[in-house]
Design an enzyme around this catalytic site. Structure first.
Site, PDB file in Angstrom:
ATOM      1  CG  HIS A 197      16.451 -19.371 -98.001  1.00 53.96           C
ATOM      2  ND1 HIS A 197      15.394 -18.979 -96.655  1.00 53.96           N
ATOM      3  CD2 HIS A 197      16.733 -17.959 -98.232  1.00 53.96           C
ATOM      4  CE1 HIS A 197      15.515 -17.724 -96.622  1.00 53.96           C
ATOM      5  NE2 HIS A 197      16.053 -17.267 -97.552  1.00 53.96           N
TER       6      HIS A 197
ATOM      7  CG  ASP B 223      14.604 -21.417 -94.577  1.00 58.62           C
ATOM      8  OD1 ASP B 223      15.901 -21.576 -94.568  1.00 58.62           O
ATOM      9  OD2 ASP B 223      14.044 -20.075 -94.697  1.00 58.62           O
TER      10      ASP B 223
ATOM     11  CB  SER C  98      16.791 -14.385 -95.982  1.00 58.62           C
ATOM     12  OG  SER C  98      15.621 -14.285 -96.894  1.00 58.62           O
TER      13      SER C  98
END
Length: 481
Positions: free
Chosen positions: A203, A236, A315
């Site tokens: 992402h 992910d 992230s």
């Protein structure tokens, strides 16, 4: 220095006295040739002596001007005083310029940012030479053992962490055909190997037209355009690659294991929250085996929950154990406000390792498959309600004969004479219980294509007819071919 000026003053006084005596000698020499000859000899000796004095004075000045590198070398050695050179005319600390003082302090690892005047710099340097000021090594030694291990962990791991900035292309205006590159977002990543592969979250780079990766090279930063090697949206995970980076700059992270994590163990998150690069936060493992909804819609099982502060920008960064080994990839937070609320999640490294190795080798995920079709969980629950009996497992709908599942003997549902006959109900894979379709997929995908999985099934969804079957999986793409 003061010693040099005093010496030159003495030389000047001595030279003046000798010139007075020379004038007296010349006046007496005019009285007789014999006296003149004698005085000439003494004059030559005095001249030679004066020349020697001048030469010595110049030599001292030269040594004084060349004292700076000598002092700098001695400043690096705390066991010897700064101003004690073998030549008595070396400059004292107060003779150095402000820039020289700052350089000497920097070389000794002494902070001088609070010094506003030159006199304060001089005092700080003199204090350091006496051993009053702690250097970097002594400051580290002054910390407790736990603090020191954390500092050393960060120093060791931070060069492995990457700062990722993405950009996208959009129209310059509503009626314009010209595109412009605009920033899209930022995230974190880490160096996987010495070939330039960098791991991050899918992402972080999703829908990006371009990505810049920033790595630390000592005190410098190296920025390179990254190319996309492969992605796995279901988990992910994405792998980028940077080229033309010196090997010494590529510091791969040490990969650990997530299966050994225990609740309460210390963990550390390193990343770039809100664009603040190379930020360290500390916490513990709050829980293991959590399920997090992935960006592709499928849940990611086995995630690590931590209270280490994870914010937007973290992230893709590494979650490390107390020894600095990778145990997870920070991927999500639970927060109504969007900032850290003490509940963060990381993809377990055991899952990440398997995915990354495939993305590097093949550029895509090679997922194993049995070639069967199964009923979704809602349909299975509906059938259980209508039949009035529990169906704890995954119901096989189709098992074509030319697929691994069909060849192993799995049987799907069928209709005969308007009546529905249930197929096999898979309850275990390799000894692990199967309750949902996601359980089945996750357990099978933990293996590699070509591996044999052992299934426990209820024939015809009858709990009284339990059998064990062995199925050799194949790569999913091969079935479509």
């Amino acid at each position: 220095g003061a010693g040099s000026r005093a010496q030159r003053a003495r030389d000047a006084r001595l030279s003046s006295a000798r010139r007075s005596r020379l004038n007296l000698f010349v006046a007496r020499a005019a009285q007789s040739p014999h006296t003149w000859q004698h005085m000439t000899m003494r004059l030559s000796a005095a001249t030679r002596s004066l020349s020697s004095i001048l030469a010595a004075s110049l030599a001292r000045d030269a040594r004084a001007f060349s004292a700076v590198p000598i002092l700098r070398a001695r400043a690096a050695n705390r066991s010897r005083p700064l101003a004690s050179t073998r030549s008595g005319g070396a400059r004292s600390v107060s003779d150095f310029t402000t820039s020289e003082l700052k350089r000497l302090l920097s070389e000794r690892g002494i902070d001088f940012r609070d010094c506003l005047e030159k006199s304060e710099l001089v005092e700080r340097l003199q204090s350091a030479l006496r051993g009053d000021q702690p250097s970097d090594s002594s400051a580290l030694a002054a910390l407790g053992e736990g603090e020191r291990s954390v500092v050393q962990l960060f120093q060791r791991v931070s060069p492995s962490v990457a700062f990722i900035q993405t950009s996208t292309v959009r129209a310059a205006g509503p009626l314009s055909l010209r595109g412009e590159v605009v920033p899209q977002g930022s995230g974190s990543g880490f160096v996987w190997d010495d070939e330039g592969h960098v791991v991050t979250n899918y992402h972080v780079i999703r829908n990006a037209a371009d990505a810049d990766v920033t790595l630390l090279d000592g005190s410098n930063k190296i920025v390179r355009k990254a190319e996309l090697r492969g992605v796995d949206p279901d988990k992910d995970v994405a792998v980028l690659r940077v080229r033309d980076v010196p090997k010494k700059t590529l510091r791969p992270v040490t990969v650990g294991a997530s299966k050994n994590l225990r609740v309460g163990a210390s963990v550390f998150a390193v990343g770039n929250p809100f664009g603040l690069d190379h930020t360290l936060t500390q916490g513990i493992v709050s829980a293991v085996g959590r399920e997090v909804q992935g960006v592709a819609g499928r849940p990611i099982k086995g995630c690590v929950q931590t209270d280490a502060a994870i914010n937007p920008g973290n992230s893709g960064g590494p979650l490390l154990d107390a020894k600095g080994r990778l145990v997870g990839v920070n991927t999500a937070i639970y927060s109504p406000s969007g900032a850290s609320a003490g509940i963060g999640f990381a993809i377990p490294v055991d899952t990440v390792r398997r995915i990354v190795n495939q993305l590097i080798r093949y550029g895509r995920m090679l997922r194993p498959s049995m070639g069967i079709s199964v009923a979704d969980d809602q349909m299975t629950r509906g059938l259980a309600d209508r039949l009035g009996k529990p169906l704890e497992g995954v119901l096989v709908m189709e098992a074509p004969p030319n697929t691994p599942g069909g060849e192993a003997g799995l049987v799907g549902c069928m209709r005969k004479g308007g009546q529905l006959y249930l197929g096999d109900l898979i309850t275990e894979v390799n000894g692990a219980a199967v309750k949902t379709v996601e359980d089945l997929l996750a357990l099978v995908e933990e293996t590699d294509p070509g591996d044999v999985v052992t299934l426990t099934v209820h024939r015809g969804a009858d709990a009284g007819k339990v059998e064990t079957l062995s199925v050799k999986t194949v790569e999913r793409g091969a079935l479509r071919g």
